[in-house]
Design a protein around this motif. Structure first.
Motif, PDB file in Angstrom:
ATOM      1  N   ARG A 104      10.684   2.854  11.085  1.00  0.00           N
ATOM      2  CA  ARG A 104      10.211   1.467  11.033  1.00  0.00           C
ATOM      3  C   ARG A 104       8.803   1.358  11.602  1.00  0.00           C
ATOM      4  NH1 ARG A 104      11.132  -3.436   8.695  1.00  0.00           N
ATOM      5  NH2 ARG A 104      13.394  -3.209   8.965  1.00  0.00           N
ATOM      6  N   ARG A 105       8.522   2.062  12.681  1.00  0.00           N
ATOM      7  CA  ARG A 105       7.185   2.011  13.292  1.00  0.00           C
ATOM      8  C   ARG A 105       6.141   2.559  12.323  1.00  0.00           C
ATOM      9  NH1 ARG A 105       7.947   5.290  17.314  1.00  0.00           N
ATOM     10  NH2 ARG A 105       8.809   3.688  18.669  1.00  0.00           N
ATOM     11  N   TYR A 106       6.473   3.668  11.652  1.00  0.00           N
ATOM     12  CA  TYR A 106       5.527   4.235  10.681  1.00  0.00           C
ATOM     13  C   TYR A 106       5.289   3.256   9.538  1.00  0.00           C
ATOM     14  CZ  TYR A 106       3.292   7.420   7.444  1.00  0.00           C
ATOM     15  OH  TYR A 106       2.391   8.000   6.580  1.00  0.00           O
ATOM     16  N   PHE A 107       6.352   2.613   9.077  1.00  0.00           N
ATOM     17  CA  PHE A 107       6.232   1.632   7.996  1.00  0.00           C
ATOM     18  C   PHE A 107       5.331   0.473   8.420  1.00  0.00           C
ATOM     19  CE2 PHE A 107       7.819  -2.339   6.058  1.00  0.00           C
ATOM     20  CZ  PHE A 107       7.632  -2.055   4.721  1.00  0.00           C
ATOM     21  N   ASP A 108       5.559  -0.067   9.605  1.00  0.00           N
ATOM     22  CA  ASP A 108       4.775  -1.210  10.085  1.00  0.00           C
ATOM     23  C   ASP A 108       3.307  -0.850  10.287  1.00  0.00           C
ATOM     24  OD1 ASP A 108       6.992  -2.846  10.051  1.00  0.00           O
ATOM     25  OD2 ASP A 108       7.491  -2.527  12.158  1.00  0.00           O
ATOM     26  N   ASN A 109       3.042   0.386  10.704  1.00  0.00           N
ATOM     27  CA  ASN A 109       1.663   0.809  10.968  1.00  0.00           C
ATOM     28  C   ASN A 109       0.914   1.225   9.705  1.00  0.00           C
ATOM     29  OD1 ASN A 109       1.961   0.368  13.714  1.00  0.00           O
ATOM     30  ND2 ASN A 109       2.510   2.486  14.173  1.00  0.00           N
ATOM     31  N   ASN A 110       1.632   1.331   8.601  1.00  0.00           N
ATOM     32  CA  ASN A 110       1.006   1.787   7.354  1.00  0.00           C
ATOM     33  C   ASN A 110       1.377   0.887   6.181  1.00  0.00           C
ATOM     34  OD1 ASN A 110      -0.172   4.728   8.028  1.00  0.00           O
ATOM     35  ND2 ASN A 110       1.790   4.498   9.069  1.00  0.00           N
ATOM     36  N   ARG A 111       1.471  -0.409   6.457  1.00  0.00           N
ATOM     37  CA  ARG A 111       1.884  -1.340   5.412  1.00  0.00           C
ATOM     38  C   ARG A 111       0.979  -1.297   4.189  1.00  0.00           C
ATOM     39  NH1 ARG A 111       5.811  -5.261   6.425  1.00  0.00           N
ATOM     40  NH2 ARG A 111       5.429  -5.719   4.225  1.00  0.00           N
ATOM     41  N   GLN A 112      -0.307  -1.132   4.421  1.00  0.00           N
ATOM     42  CA  GLN A 112      -1.252  -1.119   3.301  1.00  0.00           C
ATOM     43  C   GLN A 112      -0.952   0.025   2.336  1.00  0.00           C
ATOM     44  OE1 GLN A 112      -5.351  -0.923   4.512  1.00  0.00           O
ATOM     45  NE2 GLN A 112      -6.126  -1.542   2.515  1.00  0.00           N
ATOM     46  N   GLN A 113      -0.410   1.107   2.870  1.00  0.00           N
ATOM     47  CA  GLN A 113      -0.064   2.259   2.041  1.00  0.00           C
ATOM     48  C   GLN A 113       1.117   1.961   1.117  1.00  0.00           C
ATOM     49  OE1 GLN A 113       0.677   5.817   4.383  1.00  0.00           O
ATOM     50  NE2 GLN A 113       2.104   6.604   2.876  1.00  0.00           N
ATOM     51  N   PHE A 114       1.999   1.063   1.562  1.00  0.00           N
ATOM     52  CA  PHE A 114       3.232   0.809   0.818  1.00  0.00           C
ATOM     53  C   PHE A 114       3.185  -0.473  -0.013  1.00  0.00           C
ATOM     54  CE2 PHE A 114       4.585   3.240   4.629  1.00  0.00           C
ATOM     55  CZ  PHE A 114       5.006   4.380   3.974  1.00  0.00           C
ATOM     56  N   ASP A 115       2.459  -1.479   0.456  1.00  0.00           N
ATOM     57  CA  ASP A 115       2.404  -2.731  -0.295  1.00  0.00           C
ATOM     58  C   ASP A 115       1.659  -2.527  -1.605  1.00  0.00           C
ATOM     59  OD1 ASP A 115       3.715  -4.011   1.735  1.00  0.00           O
ATOM     60  OD2 ASP A 115       1.933  -4.939   2.605  1.00  0.00           O
ATOM     61  N   ARG A 116       2.129  -3.175  -2.647  1.00  0.00           N
ATOM     62  CA  ARG A 116       1.431  -3.122  -3.925  1.00  0.00           C
ATOM     63  C   ARG A 116       0.374  -4.216  -3.953  1.00  0.00           C
ATOM     64  NH1 ARG A 116       4.505  -2.966  -9.651  1.00  0.00           N
ATOM     65  NH2 ARG A 116       4.549  -0.751  -9.107  1.00  0.00           N
ATOM     66  N   PRO A 117      -0.905  -3.863  -4.142  1.00  0.00           N
ATOM     67  CA  PRO A 117      -1.978  -4.868  -4.127  1.00  0.00           C
ATOM     68  C   PRO A 117      -1.986  -5.691  -5.412  1.00  0.00           C
ATOM     69  CG  PRO A 117      -2.877  -2.748  -4.734  1.00  0.00           C
ATOM     70  CD  PRO A 117      -1.420  -2.503  -4.390  1.00  0.00           C
TER      71      PRO A 117
END
Length: 275
Positions: A104-117
């Motif tokens: 969860r911490r990795y996900f929260d710190n790298n949201r830009q990597q996962f969110d579709r722009p």
């Protein structure tokens, strides 16, 4: 593929540094044979990778033998899949499974990597000209204004005009560029494209280093926020592999520190074998 003999002949006469592990030199013929498995942009790089692989294999096999692993499996010292190596790594390189909090911490710190722009479905007509060709640029601007005026009254002609006038390969698709996101095109192009409404034609010719553009936004697909639950397993596997690579590298450097290696710097080695 280069033969071992050819590799030896290619490096012959070069000022090569002998490589030794605990006083035993790695024969140049063995290095040349290993080079065949490490394609590289130069012989020097291939030799470097080959030496690194041989040292890593030697360190692991020697430690496995010291621990008495795989004595009855008929192992082959020349095989990268030597079962003794697999047994040693399984025993010595232990990495914990990333827990929910870590993922969860990795996900929260790298949201830009996962969110579709946001994505923009765009079309353009390019009237190509070098930035320093004043005459060609002026002609491009004049033609762009004429084409824009025509498209204002007959917007359905965009594909036809792109095929007739555009200098971009997209002309064969009626000028259609497909879906683009911020950062995938040049800034001056994006500035105008992202300000348009779906279906809108930009009324000003846009100049870039490639020439003068006429652009149209066909549609906009809003971005989507990633959901952690859908990515939990993927993130966990990534973190597990990253931890394992780190642990393996540290273990190999520990073994290297216990050996006497001459002619090669293991600390500076960068390869999947030691990362």
């Amino acid at each position: 593929m280069m033969s071992a003999q050819a590799a030896v002949e290619n490096v012959a006469g070069q000022d090569l540094v002998a490589v030794r592990i605990d006083g035993v030199e790695i024969p140049e013929t063995e290095i040349a044979r290993e080079m065949q498995h490490h394609p590289a942009s130069s012989l020097a790089e291939a030799r470097h990778l080959a030496i690194q692989a041989l040292i890593v294999r030697h360190l692991l096999v020697s430690e496995a033998e010291r621990q008495g692993l795989g004595a009855d499996v008929g192992a082959d010292d020349d095989s990268v899949d030597d079962p003794r190596i697999a047994m040693l790594i399984e025993r010595e390189v232990v990495t914990p499974e990333p827990d929910e909090i870590t993922c969860r911490r990795y996900f929260d710190n790298n949201r830009q990597q996962f969110d579709r722009p946001d994505r923009y479905d765009a079309s353009h007509i390019l009237l190509a000209s070098p930035p320093d060709d004043t005459e060609a640029r002026d002609a491009g601007r004049l033609m762009a204004r004429d084409l824009i005026a025509k498209l204002q009254s007959e917007p359905h002609l965009f594909a036809e005009l792109a095929l007739a006038h555009s200098d971009c390969p997209s002309r064969d698709q009626g000028g259609h560029l497909g879906l683009v996101s911020r950062g995938e095109t040049i800034p001056e192009f994006e500035t105008y494209l992202f300000s348009l409404k779906p279906g809108e034609l930009c009324l000003a010719p846009i100049e870039t280093r490639y020439g003068v553009h006429i652009i149209k936004l066909d549609r906009k697909l809003p971005g989507e926020a990633a959901e952690f639950d859908a990515l939990r397993d993927q993130i966990g596997e990534y973190l597990r592999l990253r931890s394992r690579h780190t642990a393996l590298r540290q273990y190999l450097l520990l073994l290297a520190g216990q050996a006497r290696i001459e002619g090669f710097d293991m600390e500076a080695a960068h390869s999947p074998l030691v990362q």
